[in-house]
Scaffold this motif. Structure first.
Motif, mmCIF file in Angstrom:
data_model
loop_
_atom_site.group_PDB
_atom_site.id
_atom_site.type_symbol
_atom_site.label_atom_id
_atom_site.label_comp_id
_atom_site.label_asym_id
_atom_site.label_seq_id
_atom_site.Cartn_x
_atom_site.Cartn_y
_atom_site.Cartn_z
ATOM 1 N N ASP A 510 0.813 -1.214 0.000
ATOM 2 C CA ASP A 510 0.000 0.000 0.000
ATOM 3 C C ASP A 510 0.851 1.269 0.000
ATOM 4 O O ASP A 510 0.316 2.379 0.062
ATOM 5 C CB ASP A 510 -0.947 0.004 1.195
ATOM 6 N N GLY A 511 2.179 1.121 -0.074
ATOM 7 C CA GLY A 511 3.071 2.272 -0.150
ATOM 8 C C GLY A 511 3.407 2.901 1.182
ATOM 9 O O GLY A 511 4.032 3.961 1.218
ATOM 10 N N THR A 512 3.029 2.274 2.280
ATOM 11 C CA THR A 512 3.282 2.847 3.609
ATOM 12 C C THR A 512 4.254 1.981 4.394
ATOM 13 O O THR A 512 4.417 0.785 4.132
ATOM 14 C CB THR A 512 1.981 2.985 4.419
ATOM 15 N N ILE A 513 4.895 2.621 5.365
ATOM 16 C CA ILE A 513 5.731 1.938 6.355
ATOM 17 C C ILE A 513 5.084 2.184 7.709
ATOM 18 O O ILE A 513 4.763 3.332 8.045
ATOM 19 C CB ILE A 513 7.167 2.487 6.351
ATOM 20 N N ARG A 514 4.876 1.141 8.468
ATOM 21 C CA ARG A 514 4.230 1.280 9.778
ATOM 22 C C ARG A 514 5.197 0.904 10.891
ATOM 23 O O ARG A 514 5.961 -0.062 10.767
ATOM 24 C CB ARG A 514 2.965 0.417 9.858
ATOM 25 N N LEU A 515 5.140 1.696 11.957
ATOM 26 C CA LEU A 515 5.947 1.452 13.152
ATOM 27 C C LEU A 515 5.020 0.971 14.255
ATOM 28 O O LEU A 515 4.068 1.664 14.633
ATOM 29 C CB LEU A 515 6.668 2.733 13.579
ATOM 30 N N TRP A 516 5.298 -0.232 14.766
ATOM 31 C CA TRP A 516 4.445 -0.865 15.775
ATOM 32 C C TRP A 516 5.169 -0.917 17.114
ATOM 33 O O TRP A 516 6.371 -1.173 17.172
ATOM 34 C CB TRP A 516 4.085 -2.292 15.361
ATOM 35 N N SER A 517 4.422 -0.687 18.182
ATOM 36 C CA SER A 517 4.956 -0.876 19.536
ATOM 37 C C SER A 517 4.739 -2.325 19.942
ATOM 38 O O SER A 517 3.626 -2.851 19.827
ATOM 39 C CB SER A 517 4.252 0.057 20.523
ATOM 40 N N LEU A 518 5.810 -2.974 20.425
ATOM 41 C CA LEU A 518 5.707 -4.346 20.892
ATOM 42 C C LEU A 518 5.438 -4.400 22.395
ATOM 43 O O LEU A 518 5.595 -5.459 23.018
ATOM 44 C CB LEU A 518 6.984 -5.119 20.547
ATOM 45 N N GLN A 519 5.028 -3.252 22.942
ATOM 46 C CA GLN A 519 4.585 -3.211 24.343
ATOM 47 C C GLN A 519 3.079 -2.996 24.422
ATOM 48 O O GLN A 519 2.403 -3.621 25.227
ATOM 49 C CB GLN A 519 5.339 -2.118 25.099
#
Length: 764
Positions: A510-519
């Motif tokens: 989809d052309g995006t980069i996502r940053l996820w919290s692993l907490q």
């Protein structure tokens, strides 16, 4: 944490871009006028270079006029031949007699400059240029962007009013020359067949001989090398002059000159043939579109010459700080060990051990300064983690051909066609995979379960001064072995853990980069910058920075606290399929479908290495832990290892039968692992590669590429055997090939103690 002023790249001024465009056009016009005034035709000159430029890329064939080349230095060990206005006293006779269209390209460049000046209202400059060039014809207003502006591009160099029927006869004559050449010269003489074929076809198309161009392509296209066939299929779609504008493969062909590496004897043989041919399409095309790299010695024969097939000219002479950053000093860690000896009831003693990470307090001359780029300050948790790394390194097994690693394979069941990517955290505790249905799954591969943080109300009741405050923040009721993250609106193409395992990056179609919290197991940021699918994303070894590559042909440098990229690395001619960070975080490597690997400097955005030699798209990269070597592989099924100090090919390892999707160095760089779609995990003796090159005196490999090419034979214990290289027979670098039942290998990772972890979906 670095300040915002230190991180942000200065915004480009539109006026600066206009001035740069004007300067470029003026340079082309002046070069064209100067060449016409001095010689009346395009000329080729010989420059003398300090070193050979190594292996070359198979399909970079530009039109004439895009780049000028000149040699430097005074060494006589190698030479370069290409169009330039320098050193006319060394001009070869066979080229000086060849004349091509002198007026049209020069006039076209001059008209382009005048149109640019007229469009921007620079009347004084326009009048001055007209007086200097004695050109007083009226020029038309430039047509709107996207229109057929012949004078604004270099396609006009294909204009030729000669007989189109002579192309087929000329190419047959060139083929006959190659076939009748002595065996010693035949292989290197054949290097000019492909660039001549391409530019003959494009000249026919540009001059509106479409039917003859189609017949020419059908007759001679299938006789080209196998790894050119994909490009020839794309080339055949260019049937009219309009197709030549804005087509991706045309950008590739015009990017720079096709580089041919051959011995001086082979070049003399080719020179005699061109002199005999006189004026014609073959001498003209070779003069305008080929760049020769000459070396002393016997011509390459057999498989060795193939590494020099096709490329664009590049010089990897820029200074690169490939060494590792100086580590902070950690206190000696006491490790409990049992005293050797008889009896099981002997007490354990604590023995301080030397920090394995601090092998030497001397500064590495090849390492960058610690403040060359801003890096995040170490937190207490980071120092604790470095202590764990040190303790693990003390228990690490040193791998060798007699000590192979244990391999643990994590198989995804009922997931064929669904698992698209995977990544394992540095401490080997977490495994993440992306799927084609937009999901990201994070697995715990240790007994510890994955927990989410407590709610805000419950966090207020926690004693913040407690030693185990981080443990108390987690909610035991949420403990699971697998967590599912949803947010992308298309297949997930890549994922990467942060060094401290608190964050996860994912890149999607989809052309995006996502940053996820692993907490909290939620999406923190969605980075939007790429205009096409993002194929790869990778965290920096020091955290904070990350890199991405996508279908817009760019690699980008980001930070987690800014939604816009700090650097945009542009230079590839096709999709950037894979990116990776150098261990010192100062450089990024990118692999592309244009079959090249580029190394970029994060400080200034410059390209410091262009590594060419692959015959297909590149899908995996891995830096050695020491930072000096880079491994790459992909669709051509070969694993290549590069020496970044020189920018040269160090070794080639061939055994895979299908596309390779994963490569990894062992922690002490003694061994290299590779895996791909042929359901094999191969182990390679990289220590032997280093020994062989050390024995050879660490010569400049670009002079005579030392390529380790294997011809494996199956044995009861391993799929290995004796191999050979261009310099003689050598023991095979393949130590062992481990087949899976029916599982392609998508990921490889060496733990801190040198256990090899592999992942892939079972194809039942």
């Amino acid at each position: 944490m670095p300040s915002e002023d230190e991180r942000e790249a200065p915004a480009a001024d539109p006026k600066d871009k206009q001035i740069a465009d004007l300067a470029k056009l003026l340079g082309e016009a002046i070069a064209a006028l100067g060449a016409g005034a001095a010689h009346g035709h395009s000329s080729a000159t010989v420059g003398v270079g300090e070193e050979d430029l190594g292996t070359v890329l198979p399909h970079q064939i530009p039109a004439a006029g895009m780049m000028n080349h000149s040699g430097s230095g005074s060494s006589v060990s190698s030479g370069m031949v290409g169009p330039t206005g320098a050193m006319p006293h060394m001009m070869p006779q066979h080229v000086s007699d060849i004349k091509s269209e002198p007026d049209d390209p020069e006039k076209g460049a001059l008209v382009a400059v005048l149109q640019f000046l007229k469009k921007n209202g620079l009347r004084g400059t326009e009048e001055l240029l007209r007086r200097e060039s004695q050109f007083f014809e009226e020029v038309e207003d430039p047509k709107p962007f996207g229109g057929p502006r012949e004078s604004f591009n270099v396609l006009s160099t294909y204009k030729n009013e000669g007989d189109p029927a002579e192309y087929e006869d000329a190419y047959k004559s060139l083929q006959s020359f190659v076939d009748k050449s002595l065996d010693a010269y035949k292989h290197e003489a054949s290097l000019v067949l492909y660039p001549v074929f391409v530019h003959m076809y494009l000249e026919l198309v540009y001059n509106e001989h479409s039917e003859m161009a189609k017949s020419f392509c059908e007759k001679f296209g299938h006789v080209q090398e196998d790894y050119y066939q994909e490009d020839i299929i794309k080339l055949a779609a260019v049937m009219t002059r309009d197709h030549m504008n804005g087509y991706q493969i045309m950008d590739t062909f015009r990017a720079s000159q096709f580089t041919v590496r051959m011995s001086r004897d082979s070049y003399s043989n080719l020179k005699r043939y061109l002199s005999e041919r006189g004026i014609g399409p073959v001498p003209r095309i070779i003069q305008n579109n080929a760049f020769f790299i000459l070396y002393n010695g016997a011509p390459s024969i057999g498989n060795g010459y193939r590494e020099a097939l096709g490329s664009f000219e590049c010089v990897n002479k820029a200074k690169m700080f490939y060494g590792l950053l100086k580590e902070i000093e950690l206190p000696n860690v006491a490790i409990e060990e049992e005293e050797e000896g008889e009896g099981e009831d002997k007490p354990k003693k604590k023995k301080p051990k030397k920090d394995a990470l601090q092998k030497s307090k001397k500064n590495d001359p090849n390492a960058p300064s610690t403040n060359r780029i801003p890096l995040p300050e170490l937190r207490d948790v980071d120092i604790i983690e470095k202590g764990k790394i040190m303790r693990d390194s003390l228990k690490r097994v040193t791998l060798s051909k007699d000590m192979l690693p244990s391999i643990c394979f994590y198989t995804f069941l009922n997931a064929v066609g669904n698992v698209t990517c995977c990544d394992i955290s540095d401490d080997s505790s977490l495994l993440a995979n992306g799927t084609s249905d937009s999901q990201v799954r994070v697995h715990s591969i240790t007994p510890a379960k994955l927990r989410a943080m407590k709610s805000v109300d419950n966090l207020e009741d926690i004693d913040k001064d407690a030693d185990d405050v981080l443990v108390r923040m987690m909610d035991e009721r949420t403990a699971e072995t697998v967590k599912v993250l949803q947010g992308h609106s298309g297949p997930v193409n890549s994922c990467s853990f942060s060094p401290d395992r608190s964050l996860l990056l994912t890149a999607g179609e989809d052309g995006t980069i996502r940053l996820w919290s692993l907490q909290t197991w939620t999406c923190l940021v969605s980075y939007k910058g790429h205009v096409f699918p993002v194929w790869s994303v990778r965290f920096s070894p020091h955290g904070y920075y990350f890199a991405s590559g996508g279908g817009d042909r760019t690699a980008r440098l980001w930070t987690t606290d800014q939604h816009q990229p700090l650097r945009i690395f542009s230079g590839h001619f096709s999709d950037v399929d894979i990116v990776d960070f150098h261990p010192n975080s100062n450089y990024i490597a990118s692999g592309s479908s244009d079959r090249s690997v580029r190394v970029w400097d994060n400080l200034n955005g410059n390209c410091v290495r262009v590594l060419t030699g692959h015959k297909g798209s590149i899908f995996c990269l891995a830096f050695s832990p020491c930072g000096r070597y880079l491994s790459s592989s992909g669709a051509d099924k070969r694993v290549l290892v590069w020496d970044l100090a020189q920018g040269n090919l160090l070794a080639e390892m061939s055994h895979h039968q299908e596309t390779v999707y994963a490569v990894a160095f062992s922690r002490e760089s003694n061994m290299l692992a590779s895996g791909g779609m042929d359901n094999l995990v191969c182990l390679w003796d990289f220590a032997k590669v280093l020994e062989d090159n050390h024995e050879d005196g660490e010569v400049n490999i670009s002079q005579q590429p030392q390529q380790q090419q294997q011809q494996q034979q199956q044995s009861p214990m391993a799929t290995g055997g004796s191999g050979s290289s261009t310099e003689g027979k050598r023991e095979s670098l393949l130590l062992r090939a481990f087949p899976t039942k029916n599982t392609p290998v998508l990921g490889l990772h060496f733990t801190r103690r040198n256990v090899l972890l592999a992942t892939g979906p079972y194809d039942g």
